[in-house]
Design an enzyme around this catalytic site. Sequence first.
Site, PDB file in Angstrom:
ATOM      1  N   ASN A 142       0.801  -1.232   0.000  1.00 49.34           N
ATOM      2  CA  ASN A 142       0.000   0.000   0.000  1.00 49.34           C
ATOM      3  C   ASN A 142       0.828   1.273   0.000  1.00 49.34           C
ATOM      4  O   ASN A 142       0.348   2.311  -0.433  1.00 49.34           O
ATOM      5  CB  ASN A 142      -1.034  -0.016   1.144  1.00 49.34           C
ATOM      6  CG  ASN A 142      -0.416   0.167   2.505  1.00 49.34           C
ATOM      7  OD1 ASN A 142       0.708  -0.259   2.731  1.00 49.34           O
ATOM      8  ND2 ASN A 142      -1.147   0.787   3.403  1.00 49.34           N
TER       9      ASN A 142
ATOM     10  N   CYS B 208      -2.822   1.998   6.630  1.00 46.18           N
ATOM     11  CA  CYS B 208      -2.835   1.485   8.008  1.00 46.18           C
ATOM     12  C   CYS B 208      -3.439   2.528   8.952  1.00 46.18           C
ATOM     13  O   CYS B 208      -3.980   2.189   9.991  1.00 46.18           O
ATOM     14  CB  CYS B 208      -1.431   1.126   8.446  1.00 46.18           C
ATOM     15  SG  CYS B 208      -0.251   2.446   8.150  1.00 46.18           S
TER      16      CYS B 208
ATOM     17  N   GLU C 125       5.434  -3.233  12.190  1.00 51.21           N
ATOM     18  CA  GLU C 125       4.460  -2.151  12.011  1.00 51.21           C
ATOM     19  C   GLU C 125       3.259  -2.777  11.322  1.00 51.21           C
ATOM     20  O   GLU C 125       3.349  -3.183  10.168  1.00 51.21           O
ATOM     21  CB  GLU C 125       5.040  -1.030  11.132  1.00 51.21           C
ATOM     22  CG  GLU C 125       6.276  -0.360  11.684  1.00 51.21           C
ATOM     23  CD  GLU C 125       6.061   0.373  12.997  1.00 51.21           C
ATOM     24  OE1 GLU C 125       4.896   0.663  13.338  1.00 51.21           O
ATOM     25  OE2 GLU C 125       7.049   0.623  13.691  1.00 51.21           O
TER      26      GLU C 125
HETATM   27  N1  LIG Z   1       1.726   0.240  10.694  1.00 56.98           N
HETATM   28  C1  LIG Z   1       2.259   0.534   9.510  1.00 56.98           C
HETATM   29  O1  LIG Z   1       3.253   1.252   9.423  1.00 56.98           O
HETATM   30  C2  LIG Z   1       1.626   0.011   8.251  1.00 56.98           C
HETATM   31  C3  LIG Z   1       1.823   0.691   7.050  1.00 56.98           C
HETATM   32  C4  LIG Z   1       1.248   0.179   5.878  1.00 56.98           C
HETATM   33  C5  LIG Z   1       0.511  -0.991   5.924  1.00 56.98           C
HETATM   34  N2  LIG Z   1       0.326  -1.628   7.096  1.00 56.98           N
HETATM   35  C6  LIG Z   1      -0.506  -2.828   7.168  1.00 56.98           C
HETATM   36  O2  LIG Z   1      -0.175  -3.718   6.093  1.00 56.98           O
HETATM   37  C7  LIG Z   1      -1.315  -4.507   5.761  1.00 56.98           C
HETATM   38  C8  LIG Z   1      -1.538  -4.487   4.267  1.00 56.98           C
HETATM   39  O3  LIG Z   1      -0.407  -4.893   3.593  1.00 56.98           O
HETATM   40  P1  LIG Z   1      -0.229  -6.365   2.965  1.00 56.98           P
HETATM   41  O4  LIG Z   1      -1.548  -6.896   2.551  1.00 56.98           O
HETATM   42  O5  LIG Z   1       0.852  -6.281   1.940  1.00 56.98           O
HETATM   43  O6  LIG Z   1       0.295  -7.170   4.243  1.00 56.98           O
HETATM   44  P2  LIG Z   1       0.833  -8.662   4.320  1.00 56.98           P
HETATM   45  O7  LIG Z   1       1.082  -8.955   5.754  1.00 56.98           O
HETATM   46  O8  LIG Z   1      -0.003  -9.599   3.558  1.00 56.98           O
HETATM   47  O9  LIG Z   1       2.243  -8.599   3.528  1.00 56.98           O
HETATM   48  C9  LIG Z   1       3.277  -7.716   3.903  1.00 56.98           C
HETATM   49  C10 LIG Z   1       4.591  -8.269   3.378  1.00 56.98           C
HETATM   50  O10 LIG Z   1       4.889  -9.487   4.074  1.00 56.98           O
HETATM   51  C11 LIG Z   1       5.172 -10.530   3.139  1.00 56.98           C
HETATM   52  N3  LIG Z   1       4.800 -11.809   3.748  1.00 56.98           N
HETATM   53  C12 LIG Z   1       3.620 -12.472   3.667  1.00 56.98           C
HETATM   54  N4  LIG Z   1       3.687 -13.632   4.356  1.00 56.98           N
HETATM   55  C13 LIG Z   1       4.937 -13.701   4.895  1.00 56.98           C
HETATM   56  C14 LIG Z   1       5.615 -14.649   5.718  1.00 56.98           C
HETATM   57  N5  LIG Z   1       5.003 -15.765   6.133  1.00 56.98           N
HETATM   58  N6  LIG Z   1       6.884 -14.397   6.089  1.00 56.98           N
HETATM   59  C15 LIG Z   1       7.499 -13.256   5.701  1.00 56.98           C
HETATM   60  N7  LIG Z   1       6.922 -12.325   4.904  1.00 56.98           N
HETATM   61  C16 LIG Z   1       5.652 -12.542   4.518  1.00 56.98           C
HETATM   62  C17 LIG Z   1       4.336 -10.130   1.930  1.00 56.98           C
HETATM   63  O11 LIG Z   1       4.779 -10.797   0.778  1.00 56.98           O
HETATM   64  C18 LIG Z   1       4.571  -8.633   1.896  1.00 56.98           C
HETATM   65  O12 LIG Z   1       5.807  -8.323   1.309  1.00 56.98           O
HETATM   66  C19 LIG Z   1      -2.470  -3.895   6.528  1.00 56.98           C
HETATM   67  O13 LIG Z   1      -2.739  -4.659   7.664  1.00 56.98           O
HETATM   68  C20 LIG Z   1      -1.941  -2.517   6.933  1.00 56.98           C
HETATM   69  O14 LIG Z   1      -2.557  -1.955   8.053  1.00 56.98           O
HETATM   70  C21 LIG Z   1       0.869  -1.151   8.258  1.00 56.98           C
END
Ligand SMILES: NC(=O)c1ccc[n+]([C@@H]2O[C@H](COP(=O)([O-])OP(=O)(O)OC[C@H]3O[C@@H](n4cnc5c(N)ncnc54)[C@H](O)[C@@H]3O)[C@@H](O)[C@H]2O)c1
Length: 492
Positions: free
Chosen positions: A146, A278, A244
């Site tokens: 995102n 987020c 995060e």
């Molecule tokens: N707090 C913050 O700073 C912040 C900022 C932006 C987004 N977000 C959060 O991110 C989420 C949306 O993003 P998303 O759908 O890409 O999240 P996601 O958790 O599906 O994926 C995030 C990353 O983790 C990787 N990943 C997935 N499974 C994994 C595993 N088992 N081991 C290691 N890496 C793995 C994904 O390929 C991707 O690169 C929402 O929950 C949002 O709130 C948080």
Amino acid sequence: MLENYIDGKWKGHSTLTDVINPANGEIIAKVPLSSEKEVDEAVQAAKIAQKQWAKVPAPQRAEVLYKVGNIMKERKEELARLLTLENGKVIEEARGEVQEGIDMAFYMAGEGRRLFGQTTPAELKDKFAMSIRVPVGVVAIVTPWNFPIAIATWKSFPAIVAGNAVIWKPATETPIMAYELAKIFEEAGLPKGVLNVVFGKGSIVGEAIVQHPDIQVVSFTGSNEVGRTIASECGRQLKKVSLEMGGKNAVIVMDDADLDLAVDGIIWSAFGTSGQRCTACSRVIVHKDVQKELEKRLLEKMEQLTIGNGLDEQVKVGPIINQSSLEKIHGYVELGKREGAKLLAGGFPLTENEYKYGWFYAPTLFTNVHPNMRIAQEEIFGPVVSIISVSSLEEAIEVNNQVSYGLSSSIFTRDVNRVFKAQRDLDTGIVYVNAGTIGAEIHLPFGGTKGTGNGHRDSGVQALDVFTEWRTVYVDYSGKLQRAQIDIESNE
Ligand SMILES: NC(=O)c1ccc[n+]([C@@H]2O[C@H](COP(=O)([O-])OP(=O)(O)OC[C@H]3O[C@@H](n4cnc5c(N)ncnc54)[C@H](O)[C@@H]3O)[C@@H](O)[C@H]2O)c1
């Protein structure tokens, strides 16, 4: 065709997957689905590179970031358009996101001349004591789709200026920004192996990163579910992990608020990025005396929102990232109806005419929402807002804090006493006053409490805490053995 960037070389891969423009379903690139092998290759290169990089004086390391910032500045419009293509966010937000990266480059480059440690008096005569920051070694950053460039800069720039080598696994939905940023680092003269980009699935590349014994830090941004899995593996290995994760952010509107301002703040933070932030506002906690008026004004403003392809300058709400996210959002809306919330607007995917090849969801507003309903508790990550009515500031704060997340919150009021009470009692990492829940500035710490994180912060100087260790150094220039931790007089 995108390629991995390992040890300063571009490496193609035989297994690829499509990168899709969420606004129209077109395939815009193909990205490698790498394996553990590429992760290990990157780590071996990073280990060698990091040893040399750590010896380069930090102000010189920072020179690379100044160059990165300047190249990003020159290419800002092109990068923003690519970002909209792969992610869907509207072009003005994409420009803002690239600008965040530029700001972060210059800000962290400045840290090359600071990276402040501490000096402190020593207990003994002719002795000097200090604590300094040292790099951790090889660090990994795992980023979501995102904010494909901003979040990567929040993590990689402090890591690099502090003298680490980085393995970066971007989200497979948005790899183009990672590819471009690696190209920019290459052009800026970053030595080979200091930044390595390995594309692929979280379940393969992400897991290989988390499990690799030579990666000392994992800095992750993404969902709570994945964050927990990563945290438990890192815990098992005693590996430092920064998490995060999600949010369930609320705007509080008090009875003395400037309602037009509150409406603008809610619209921007709930429907900007189609609610896929987020920090997105997904709850409005409103004083009962102004609830009806607020709802009326919100509905009027929602009707004016233009939805469509983010490259169109008039569009304010772009697409949802993919089909499964669209289905998840709609599932929550159906659930909200079953839970007894009253739907005031939206509540359906847009599938007609210009929308039919992309993934779009109508901005949605629920009222009569009880704080315990799942739509008021769980992260929906889409353009869906729930209105919850309260009778006092104390109740508003209690409702705000009654969720498992703690990222961002906001309050609209003209009463300074309420402002100070709210900033004290709202249990979130970020509190806005008379503004919506979004809009972070890169020189302040970003992160949250409870299920949003594990106490670390991205951006701000605080980000350096993730990517450095504190080393305590004692220099005894007395010429004799002075023993600390015994009675000082014994050394006389
Ligand atoms: N707090 C913050 O700073 C912040 C900022 C932006 C987004 N977000 C959060 O991110 C989420 C949306 O993003 P998303 O759908 O890409 O999240 P996601 O958790 O599906 O994926 C995030 C990353 O983790 C990787 N990943 C997935 N499974 C994994 C595993 N088992 N081991 C290691 N890496 C793995 C994904 O390929 C991707 O690169 C929402 O929950 C949002 O709130 C948080």
